[in-house]
Design a protein around this motif. Structure first.
Motif, mmCIF file in Angstrom:
data_model
loop_
_atom_site.group_PDB
_atom_site.id
_atom_site.type_symbol
_atom_site.label_atom_id
_atom_site.label_comp_id
_atom_site.label_asym_id
_atom_site.label_seq_id
_atom_site.Cartn_x
_atom_site.Cartn_y
_atom_site.Cartn_z
ATOM 1 N N ARG A 43 100.543 73.779 9.120
ATOM 2 C CA ARG A 43 100.379 74.961 8.262
ATOM 3 C C ARG A 43 101.077 76.210 8.821
ATOM 4 O O ARG A 43 100.948 77.284 8.243
ATOM 5 C CB ARG A 43 98.888 75.267 8.087
ATOM 6 N N ILE A 44 101.816 76.080 9.927
ATOM 7 C CA ILE A 44 102.381 77.293 10.525
ATOM 8 C C ILE A 44 103.529 77.903 9.728
ATOM 9 O O ILE A 44 103.724 79.118 9.794
ATOM 10 C CB ILE A 44 102.821 77.073 11.998
ATOM 11 N N PRO A 45 104.333 77.139 8.954
ATOM 12 C CA PRO A 45 105.378 77.810 8.183
ATOM 13 C C PRO A 45 104.765 78.700 7.106
ATOM 14 O O PRO A 45 103.818 78.311 6.416
ATOM 15 C CB PRO A 45 106.168 76.649 7.557
ATOM 16 N N GLY A 46 105.300 79.883 6.944
ATOM 17 C CA GLY A 46 104.820 80.789 5.902
ATOM 18 C C GLY A 46 104.458 82.153 6.444
ATOM 19 O O GLY A 46 105.201 83.122 6.258
ATOM 20 N N PRO A 47 103.319 82.271 7.150
ATOM 21 C CA PRO A 47 102.936 83.587 7.663
ATOM 22 C C PRO A 47 103.799 83.994 8.852
ATOM 23 O O PRO A 47 104.446 83.143 9.484
ATOM 24 C CB PRO A 47 101.475 83.387 8.084
ATOM 25 N N PRO A 48 103.826 85.292 9.179
ATOM 26 C CA PRO A 48 104.561 85.724 10.369
ATOM 27 C C PRO A 48 104.059 84.981 11.612
ATOM 28 O O PRO A 48 102.852 84.820 11.797
ATOM 29 C CB PRO A 48 104.247 87.220 10.451
ATOM 30 N N MET A 49 104.992 84.545 12.444
ATOM 31 C CA MET A 49 104.608 83.752 13.607
ATOM 32 C C MET A 49 103.729 84.541 14.576
ATOM 33 O O MET A 49 102.860 83.966 15.240
ATOM 34 C CB MET A 49 105.866 83.238 14.320
ATOM 35 N N THR A 50 103.915 85.853 14.653
ATOM 36 C CA THR A 50 103.061 86.663 15.524
ATOM 37 C C THR A 50 101.597 86.563 15.093
ATOM 38 O O THR A 50 100.698 86.516 15.929
ATOM 39 C CB THR A 50 103.492 88.134 15.511
ATOM 40 N N HIS A 164 99.900 80.226 0.034
ATOM 41 C CA HIS A 164 99.019 81.222 -0.568
ATOM 42 C C HIS A 164 99.540 82.646 -0.368
ATOM 43 O O HIS A 164 99.284 83.527 -1.195
ATOM 44 C CB HIS A 164 97.602 81.085 -0.035
ATOM 45 N N HIS A 165 100.302 82.880 0.714
ATOM 46 C CA HIS A 165 100.862 84.209 0.939
ATOM 47 C C HIS A 165 101.800 84.601 -0.210
ATOM 48 O O HIS A 165 101.850 85.775 -0.600
ATOM 49 C CB HIS A 165 101.636 84.250 2.258
ATOM 50 N N ASP A 166 102.530 83.624 -0.748
ATOM 51 C CA ASP A 166 103.428 83.888 -1.867
ATOM 52 C C ASP A 166 102.645 84.287 -3.114
ATOM 53 O O ASP A 166 102.987 85.268 -3.796
ATOM 54 C CB ASP A 166 104.271 82.646 -2.173
ATOM 55 N N ALA A 185 101.708 73.727 1.897
ATOM 56 C CA ALA A 185 100.376 74.242 1.560
ATOM 57 C C ALA A 185 99.309 73.153 1.569
ATOM 58 O O ALA A 185 99.585 71.967 1.350
ATOM 59 C CB ALA A 185 100.403 74.909 0.188
ATOM 60 N N ASP A 186 98.087 73.572 1.811
ATOM 61 C CA ASP A 186 96.925 72.789 1.429
ATOM 62 C C ASP A 186 96.878 72.852 -0.103
ATOM 63 O O ASP A 186 97.033 73.927 -0.681
ATOM 64 C CB ASP A 186 95.664 73.422 2.032
ATOM 65 N N PRO A 187 96.684 71.724 -0.784
ATOM 66 C CA PRO A 187 96.696 71.739 -2.252
ATOM 67 C C PRO A 187 95.752 72.759 -2.880
ATOM 68 O O PRO A 187 95.997 73.218 -4.014
ATOM 69 C CB PRO A 187 96.292 70.310 -2.620
ATOM 70 N N ARG A 188 94.714 73.146 -2.181
ATOM 71 C CA ARG A 188 93.800 74.148 -2.724
ATOM 72 C C ARG A 188 94.484 75.501 -2.915
ATOM 73 O O ARG A 188 94.034 76.328 -3.724
ATOM 74 C CB ARG A 188 92.585 74.305 -1.802
ATOM 75 N N GLU A 189 95.583 75.732 -2.195
ATOM 76 C CA GLU A 189 96.312 76.989 -2.336
ATOM 77 C C GLU A 189 96.987 77.108 -3.699
ATOM 78 O O GLU A 189 97.249 78.217 -4.179
ATOM 79 C CB GLU A 189 97.349 77.125 -1.219
ATOM 80 N N TYR A 190 97.271 75.973 -4.330
ATOM 81 C CA TYR A 190 97.954 76.011 -5.623
ATOM 82 C C TYR A 190 97.118 76.709 -6.692
ATOM 83 O O TYR A 190 97.664 77.220 -7.680
ATOM 84 C CB TYR A 190 98.290 74.594 -6.091
ATOM 85 N N ASP A 191 95.797 76.720 -6.501
ATOM 86 C CA ASP A 191 94.921 77.362 -7.487
ATOM 87 C C ASP A 191 95.184 78.865 -7.588
ATOM 88 O O ASP A 191 94.808 79.495 -8.577
ATOM 89 C CB ASP A 191 93.450 77.139 -7.118
ATOM 90 N N LEU A 192 95.816 79.433 -6.565
ATOM 91 C CA LEU A 192 96.106 80.869 -6.563
ATOM 92 C C LEU A 192 97.349 81.213 -7.369
ATOM 93 O O LEU A 192 97.589 82.382 -7.662
ATOM 94 C CB LEU A 192 96.277 81.363 -5.118
ATOM 95 N N ALA A 193 98.136 80.198 -7.704
ATOM 96 C CA ALA A 193 99.370 80.422 -8.451
ATOM 97 C C ALA A 193 99.108 80.346 -9.955
ATOM 98 O O ALA A 193 98.103 79.788 -10.402
ATOM 99 C CB ALA A 193 100.423 79.398 -8.054
#
Length: 210
Positions: A43-50, A164-166, A185-193
């Motif tokens: 799950r690390i791709p997406g948010p800022p690495m910091t 989900h960040h998108d 993504a975790d498939p649960r994130e798709y509900d936010l789109a």
């Protein structure tokens, strides 16, 4: 009214997970930090690495060492360790030819994003490169989207991404979004789109009907 497509990069246009994963593990080793399980790493791709490093409990100095190692690897060979998702380079070219305004909205650093998209054969079809700053405050997806909106001022924007960040970033500005399922993504994130695409052809249809 012209539609502007805001495209995420990692997990949407390119599969950069192999390089990001290797850089992340090198960062952990530099900070003397134990590796988390694969479920976390996936799950690390997406948010800022910091932010990802900080979420593990690193203090400022550990985070600095980890980020130095990560950035060194990514600026060297790591940024090239990716493949283009099936059909996405062709689809971006089609959108451009059909008159869509095509921009990026990525948390990837601007320099790395530019090099990766050029190598992928996509950069020439991007009207505006919206990305995070390698050395600056613009890191979070919501800040990148704001940067894009300030510079492009789209009449009819649509966000396309995989995390989900998108979708949360788009919703902050009242922008509809499409979740692509080939990312990280975790498939649960798709509900936010607003809607979901499982293939490039399905995404093409959604954009056409938007």
């Amino acid at each position: 009214m012209r539609t502007t497509l805001l495209l995420d990069v990692d997990g949407t246009l390119i599969d950069s997970y192999p390089g990001i994963r290797e850089g992340f593990l090198r960062g952990l080793d530099a900070a003397g930090w134990e590796h988390p399980g694969e479920d976390f790493i996936r799950r690390i791709p997406g948010p800022p690495m910091t932010e990802t490093m900080a979420s593990l409990g690193m203090d400022a100095e550990e985070n600095r060492r980890a980020m130095n190692a990560y950035s060194e690897y990514m600026a060297g060979d790591g940024w090239q360790n990716f493949t283009v998702f099936d059909g996405m380079a062709q689809l971006v070219a089609e959108w451009k030819a059909e008159g869509y305004e095509v921009v990026t909205a990525t948390s990837k650093g601007e320099g790395l994003a530019r090099m990766a998209l050029e190598r992928a054969g996509i950069l020439d079809n991007i009207d505006f490169l919206g990305a995070a700053q390698e050395d600056g405050p613009r890191k979070r997806k919501v800040d990148v989207i704001r940067h894009v909106l300030d510079n492009v001022q789209p009449e009819r924007p649509l966000m396309i991404g995989d995390r989900h960040h998108d979708f949360e970033g788009a919703a902050f500005f009242g922008i509809p979004s499409v979740a692509v399922t080939w990312g990280y993504a975790d498939p649960r994130e798709y509900d936010l789109a607003t809607c979901t695409a499982t293939t490039a052809d399905e995404l093409k249809g959604i954009v056409h009907d938007f």
